[in-house]
Design an enzyme around this catalytic site. Structure first.
Site, PDB file in Angstrom:
ATOM      1  N   GLU A 113       0.848  -1.193   0.000  1.00  0.00           N
ATOM      2  CA  GLU A 113       0.000   0.000   0.000  1.00  0.00           C
ATOM      3  C   GLU A 113       0.881   1.238   0.000  1.00  0.00           C
ATOM      4  O   GLU A 113       2.008   1.200   0.491  1.00  0.00           O
ATOM      5  CB  GLU A 113      -0.801   0.078   1.321  1.00  0.00           C
ATOM      6  CG  GLU A 113      -2.091  -0.659   1.364  1.00  0.00           C
ATOM      7  CD  GLU A 113      -2.789  -0.483   2.717  1.00  0.00           C
ATOM      8  OE1 GLU A 113      -3.860  -1.066   2.843  1.00  0.00           O
ATOM      9  OE2 GLU A 113      -2.279   0.221   3.625  1.00  0.00           O
ATOM     10  N   LYS A 114       0.345   2.339  -0.462  1.00  0.00           N
ATOM     11  CA  LYS A 114       0.946   3.656  -0.250  1.00  0.00           C
ATOM     12  C   LYS A 114       1.072   3.866   1.256  1.00  0.00           C
ATOM     13  O   LYS A 114       0.149   3.544   2.004  1.00  0.00           O
ATOM     14  CB  LYS A 114       0.033   4.716  -0.868  1.00  0.00           C
ATOM     15  CG  LYS A 114       0.456   6.133  -0.606  1.00  0.00           C
ATOM     16  CD  LYS A 114       1.420   6.594  -1.662  1.00  0.00           C
ATOM     17  CE  LYS A 114       2.036   7.959  -1.304  1.00  0.00           C
ATOM     18  NZ  LYS A 114       3.330   8.137  -1.985  1.00  0.00           N
ATOM     19  N   HIS A 154      -4.886   6.855  14.092  1.00  0.00           N
ATOM     20  CA  HIS A 154      -5.599   5.578  14.116  1.00  0.00           C
ATOM     21  C   HIS A 154      -6.974   5.855  14.718  1.00  0.00           C
ATOM     22  O   HIS A 154      -7.080   6.161  15.901  1.00  0.00           O
ATOM     23  CB  HIS A 154      -4.824   4.551  14.954  1.00  0.00           C
ATOM     24  CG  HIS A 154      -5.558   3.259  15.206  1.00  0.00           C
ATOM     25  ND1 HIS A 154      -4.960   2.039  15.099  1.00  0.00           N
ATOM     26  CD2 HIS A 154      -6.832   3.010  15.588  1.00  0.00           C
ATOM     27  CE1 HIS A 154      -5.844   1.098  15.384  1.00  0.00           C
ATOM     28  NE2 HIS A 154      -6.984   1.669  15.695  1.00  0.00           N
ATOM     29  N   LYS A 213      -1.472  -0.363  22.271  1.00  0.00           N
ATOM     30  CA  LYS A 213      -2.151   0.877  22.613  1.00  0.00           C
ATOM     31  C   LYS A 213      -1.903   1.216  24.074  1.00  0.00           C
ATOM     32  O   LYS A 213      -1.885   0.323  24.932  1.00  0.00           O
ATOM     33  CB  LYS A 213      -3.658   0.732  22.362  1.00  0.00           C
ATOM     34  CG  LYS A 213      -3.977   0.586  20.876  1.00  0.00           C
ATOM     35  CD  LYS A 213      -5.414   0.170  20.625  1.00  0.00           C
ATOM     36  CE  LYS A 213      -5.601  -0.118  19.146  1.00  0.00           C
ATOM     37  NZ  LYS A 213      -6.802  -0.931  18.901  1.00  0.00           N
ATOM     38  N   GLU A 255     -11.053  -0.447  11.621  1.00  0.00           N
ATOM     39  CA  GLU A 255      -9.940   0.484  11.834  1.00  0.00           C
ATOM     40  C   GLU A 255      -9.676   1.295  10.570  1.00  0.00           C
ATOM     41  O   GLU A 255      -9.624   0.738   9.473  1.00  0.00           O
ATOM     42  CB  GLU A 255      -8.656  -0.279  12.172  1.00  0.00           C
ATOM     43  CG  GLU A 255      -8.710  -1.087  13.438  1.00  0.00           C
ATOM     44  CD  GLU A 255      -7.367  -1.751  13.742  1.00  0.00           C
ATOM     45  OE1 GLU A 255      -7.201  -2.225  14.869  1.00  0.00           O
ATOM     46  OE2 GLU A 255      -6.488  -1.809  12.847  1.00  0.00           O
ATOM     47  N   GLU A 275      -7.934  -2.253   8.810  1.00  0.00           N
ATOM     48  CA  GLU A 275      -8.205  -3.646   9.186  1.00  0.00           C
ATOM     49  C   GLU A 275      -9.560  -3.700   9.865  1.00  0.00           C
ATOM     50  O   GLU A 275     -10.070  -2.681  10.294  1.00  0.00           O
ATOM     51  CB  GLU A 275      -7.179  -4.151  10.233  1.00  0.00           C
ATOM     52  CG  GLU A 275      -5.803  -4.401   9.689  1.00  0.00           C
ATOM     53  CD  GLU A 275      -4.822  -4.852  10.768  1.00  0.00           C
ATOM     54  OE1 GLU A 275      -5.244  -5.339  11.833  1.00  0.00           O
ATOM     55  OE2 GLU A 275      -3.618  -4.704  10.528  1.00  0.00           O
ATOM     56  N   ARG A 325     -14.011  -8.875  17.110  1.00  0.00           N
ATOM     57  CA  ARG A 325     -14.135  -9.225  18.536  1.00  0.00           C
ATOM     58  C   ARG A 325     -14.496  -7.975  19.328  1.00  0.00           C
ATOM     59  O   ARG A 325     -14.465  -6.865  18.796  1.00  0.00           O
ATOM     60  CB  ARG A 325     -12.765  -9.718  19.042  1.00  0.00           C
ATOM     61  CG  ARG A 325     -11.689  -8.653  18.841  1.00  0.00           C
ATOM     62  CD  ARG A 325     -10.384  -8.929  19.564  1.00  0.00           C
ATOM     63  NE  ARG A 325      -9.518  -7.773  19.526  1.00  0.00           N
ATOM     64  CZ  ARG A 325      -8.649  -7.496  18.567  1.00  0.00           C
ATOM     65  NH1 ARG A 325      -8.507  -8.307  17.538  1.00  0.00           N
ATOM     66  NH2 ARG A 325      -7.900  -6.401  18.624  1.00  0.00           N
ATOM     67  N   VAL A 362     -10.231  -4.411  23.896  1.00  0.00           N
ATOM     68  CA  VAL A 362      -9.798  -3.948  25.217  1.00  0.00           C
ATOM     69  C   VAL A 362     -10.442  -2.589  25.541  1.00  0.00           C
ATOM     70  O   VAL A 362     -10.941  -2.374  26.637  1.00  0.00           O
ATOM     71  CB  VAL A 362      -8.256  -3.808  25.267  1.00  0.00           C
ATOM     72  CG1 VAL A 362      -7.801  -3.202  26.593  1.00  0.00           C
ATOM     73  CG2 VAL A 362      -7.564  -5.145  25.024  1.00  0.00           C
ATOM     74  N   ARG A 386      -4.322   2.327  29.857  1.00  0.00           N
ATOM     75  CA  ARG A 386      -4.033   0.920  30.165  1.00  0.00           C
ATOM     76  C   ARG A 386      -2.909   0.872  31.191  1.00  0.00           C
ATOM     77  O   ARG A 386      -1.799   1.321  30.922  1.00  0.00           O
ATOM     78  CB  ARG A 386      -3.599   0.175  28.909  1.00  0.00           C
ATOM     79  CG  ARG A 386      -4.674   0.100  27.853  1.00  0.00           C
ATOM     80  CD  ARG A 386      -4.264  -0.893  26.779  1.00  0.00           C
ATOM     81  NE  ARG A 386      -5.189  -0.858  25.667  1.00  0.00           N
ATOM     82  CZ  ARG A 386      -5.175  -1.730  24.661  1.00  0.00           C
ATOM     83  NH1 ARG A 386      -4.258  -2.695  24.642  1.00  0.00           N
ATOM     84  NH2 ARG A 386      -6.045  -1.643  23.681  1.00  0.00           N
TER      85      ARG A 386
END
Ligand code: MV4
Length: 453
Positions: free
Chosen positions: A200-201, A208, A237, A275, A288, A292, A295, A337
């Site tokens: 991909e470029k 994100h 993350k 995403e 992507e 599921r 988190v 987190r």
């Protein structure tokens, strides 16, 4: 409705699923490895079954043990949580063959989205923007060179079987591509048993941004807004928030509609995350899809008021979605987190929590399996707690996070709490001008400050 749910997971997410089941009046089965005998998810579940030794491959990933545990306890459905078998299409198929319910998307969709090259193609088919690049996996370095000169350097090579940053390679010139292509394919073959690589470029400094989506078994698909997850280190993350400081209501609805279009196209069911990379000029591109619960789902729960884990169970049992798509976010939520890690080197720091005082008060939520004297085993991931704050706006959510971090006392191990304090005090973080390169800049500012001191 399900009569009894087996939770094929551990830690905070296993407890989170037990909470949801209890509110729905559904008994639970906890499963634990011998390293997790003293864990809260085993204690709080109505039934608990030991499924094997500490190594995950022999316990939390042991399909035979899990199916046996369901059989002997009379569970009629399985919630996989995140990690472990959550995105294992074969597991979902085995459960169906055994007459057990699966609280997740159909196995074919898990498999499709697990192939990142196919997922990208499918997004393009559904009319979701993707970066210029390859349709099918690349079959030769010549093909890669041809495509790279079409889209222009820099480009990124990604392993079809990778995801989450594993098996990626940024390439800045034709000479570099000549060397990188075979190495990338070999590494992908070694790591994933599949050497397929696509191109991909490459975007230099995107954000994100991921959208929470949900589908029911009647063809309805909704989105519940976005999470900004740009603050990561080595694809782990550290902090997530909702809404993203970068989105206008207009951009939110365009991105949300794109996420819904993809899900509708593939017949998506249950909770999922689409995403995107968001470029500085406001262009967004599919990256992507994760099939599921994630988190960071609590930040979405805080700004929508929807219990996502309960909703997973309800739609898996065949209920219709009772939530409208694209609700405007209420206030602002942030999640830090808290990992059992050295805050500077990020080396794991398992061991006994000799002191464990969690913060509370207005707008504070703590999702944790920790307690005083709990011993964090060295065998699994290092997440000890998720600290989530909610406020009427970003400034109030930050102020609440900053004081909650001060009132969170963990002794006996090292944690990332001091790192989070520094990030929350950082002027660039406070400005909301985030990108996937945030942590690089932050570390540089931190080192400069130390030299100056
Ligand atoms: C990219 C990218 C820039 N351009 N793809 C990282 C995780 C994996 N899902 C894909 N990733 C990236 N893909 C293109 N075409 C930059 C990243 C990336 C990244 C993405 C999200 C969050 C943090 C990141 C850190 C480095 C690279």
């Amino acid at each position: 409705m399900f009569r009894k749910i087996l939770i094929a997971n551990r830690g905070e997410i296993a407890l989170r699923i037990i909470q949801a089941c209890r509110e729905l009046g559904i008994p639970t089965v906890g499963v634990y490895s011998t390293a997790d005998r003293d864990s809260l998810h085993a204690t709080y579940a109505d039934d608990d079954v030991c499924i094997g030794p500490p190594a995950a491959a022999q316990s939390y990933l042991n399909i035979t043990s899990l199916v046996s545990a369901a059989e002997i306890t009379g569970a009629d459905a399985v919630h996989p949580g995140y990690g472990f078998l959550a995105e294992n299409a074969y597991f979902a198929e085995v459960l169906a063959d055994c007459g057990l319910g699966w609280i997740g998307p159909p196995p074919e969709v898990i498999r499709l989205m697990g192939d990142k090259a196919k997922a990208r193609q499918t997004a393009a088919e559904a009319g979701v923007p993707v970066l210029p690049g390859s349709g099918d996996p690349l079959s030769s370095v010549e093909e890669a060179q041809g495509l790279a000169s079409e889209v222009g350097f820099p480009v990124i090579l990604k392993a079809a079987a990778g995801g989450g940053g594993r098996g990626m390679r940024i390439v800045r010139s034709a000479a570099e591509l000549e060397k990188s292509f075979d190495t990338a394919a070999h590494e992908a073959e070694k790591a994933f048993g599949d050497g397929s690589v696509y191109l991909e470029k490459y975007l230099e400094e995107p954000r994100h941004i991921e959208f929470q989506v949900f589908g029911d078994r009647h063809g309805n698909v909704i989105h519940l807004g976005e999470r900004e997850c740009s603050i990561q280190r080595r694809h782990q993350k550290l902090i997530e928030e909702s809404p993203s400081p970068a989105l206008t209501p207009e951009l939110r609805s365009r991105m949300g509609e794109a996420a819904v279009r993809l899900c509708t196209h593939v017949g998506y069911q249950n909770a999922g995350t689409v995403e995107f990379l968001l470029d500085r000029d406001g262009s967004f591109y599919f990256m992507e899809m994760n099939t599921r619960i994630q988190v960071e789902h609590p930040v979405t729960e805080m700004v929508t008021g929807v219990d996502l884990v309960k909703l997973q169970i309800l739609v898996a049992a065949g209920e219709r979605l009772n939530v409208r798509s694209g609700l405007a976010p209420r206030g602002h939520a942030i999640e830090c987190r808290i990992n059992a890690e050295d805050p500077v080197t990020f080396a794991p720091s398992p061991g006994r929590l000799t002191t464990f005082h969690v913060p509370g008060g207005p707008g504070v939520r703590v999702d944790t399996h920790g307690y005083e004297d709990y011993v964090i085993p060295p065998h699994y991931d290092s997440l000890v707690a998720k600290l989530i704050t909610h406020g009427s706006d970003r400034a109030e959510a930050i102020a609440r996070m900053r004081r909650a971090l001060d009132f969170f006392v963990v002794e006996g191990i090292k944690t990332t709490i001091p790192l989070h304090r520094e990030i929350l005090d950082d002027p660039v973080f406070r400005s909301g001008r985030l990108s996937t390169r945030f942590m690089e800049g932050f570390q540089a500012r931190r080192e400069r400050a130390e030299e100056g001191a």
